[in-house]
Write a protein that holds these residues in place. Structure first.
Motif, PDB file in Angstrom:
ATOM      1  N   SER A  21       0.415   7.862   7.004  1.00 26.82           N
ATOM      2  CA  SER A  21      -0.604   8.195   6.014  1.00 26.82           C
ATOM      3  C   SER A  21      -1.584   9.184   6.626  1.00 26.82           C
ATOM      4  CB  SER A  21      -1.363   6.952   5.569  1.00 26.82           C
ATOM      5  OG  SER A  21      -0.508   6.007   4.963  1.00 26.82           O
ATOM      6  N   ALA A  23      -5.428  10.323   5.496  1.00 25.20           N
ATOM      7  CA  ALA A  23      -6.556  10.203   4.582  1.00 25.20           C
ATOM      8  C   ALA A  23      -7.452  11.431   4.719  1.00 25.20           C
ATOM      9  CB  ALA A  23      -7.339   8.938   4.887  1.00 25.20           C
ATOM     10  N   LYS A  76      -6.494   8.902  -4.371  1.00 27.32           N
ATOM     11  CA  LYS A  76      -6.873   8.344  -3.075  1.00 27.32           C
ATOM     12  C   LYS A  76      -7.068   9.437  -2.025  1.00 27.32           C
ATOM     13  CE  LYS A  76      -4.559   3.885  -3.642  1.00 27.32           C
ATOM     14  NZ  LYS A  76      -3.534   2.958  -3.089  1.00 27.32           N
ATOM     15  N   THR A  78      -4.826  10.971  -0.298  1.00 28.48           N
ATOM     16  CA  THR A  78      -4.022  10.550   0.841  1.00 28.48           C
ATOM     17  C   THR A  78      -2.646  11.185   0.780  1.00 28.48           C
ATOM     18  OG1 THR A  78      -5.210   8.454   0.970  1.00 28.48           O
ATOM     19  CG2 THR A  78      -3.095   8.577   2.101  1.00 28.48           C
TER      20      THR A  78
END
Length: 124
Positions: A21, A23, A76, A78
């Motif tokens: 991931s 972010a 998000k 992300t």
């Protein structure tokens, strides 16, 4: 200003899977491109996969085509990299990167922001 923070790396056996991931903080525009790169000691940054932040169009390096999948969650903010059928040669420090233009690039230096990286180690 954009900040990128990767997570999800680790140690996995060959044939296994990991999901990385990235972010992002700050404002992201639909014409941005985001990519994953990887680097091993003594080598240049290698392009892995890219995605248009607005379009969702994707591109992959031949070495990961059919095994990795890049995706993003616009809400998000992300970026993801699903890595399946991992091989020992996938071992590297994986980085996400953002380019503030609608033109895709596979060159590390063409990007404007980079994360600190997350280590992926694949044992045989």
């Amino acid at each position: 200003q954009v900040q990128l923070v990767e997570s999800g790396g680790g140690l996995v056996r060959a044939g296994g899977s990991l999901r990385l991931s990235c972010a992002a903080s700050g404002r992201l525009f639909s014409n941005y491109f985001m990519s994953w790169f990887r680097q091993t000691p003594g080598k240049e940054h290698e392009f892995v996969a890219a995605i248009g932040w607005g379009s969702g169009s994707t591109t992959y390096a031949d070495s990961v085509l059919g095994r990795f999948a890049i995706s993003r969650d616009n809400i998000k903010k992300t970026l993801y990299l699903q890595m399946n059928s991992l091989k020992p040669e996938d071992t590297a420090l994986y980085y996400c990167a953002l380019r503030r233009t609608p033109r895709q690039s596979t060159i590390w230096a063409d990007y404007d922001y980079w994360g600190q990286g997350t280590q992926v180690t694949v044992s045989s």
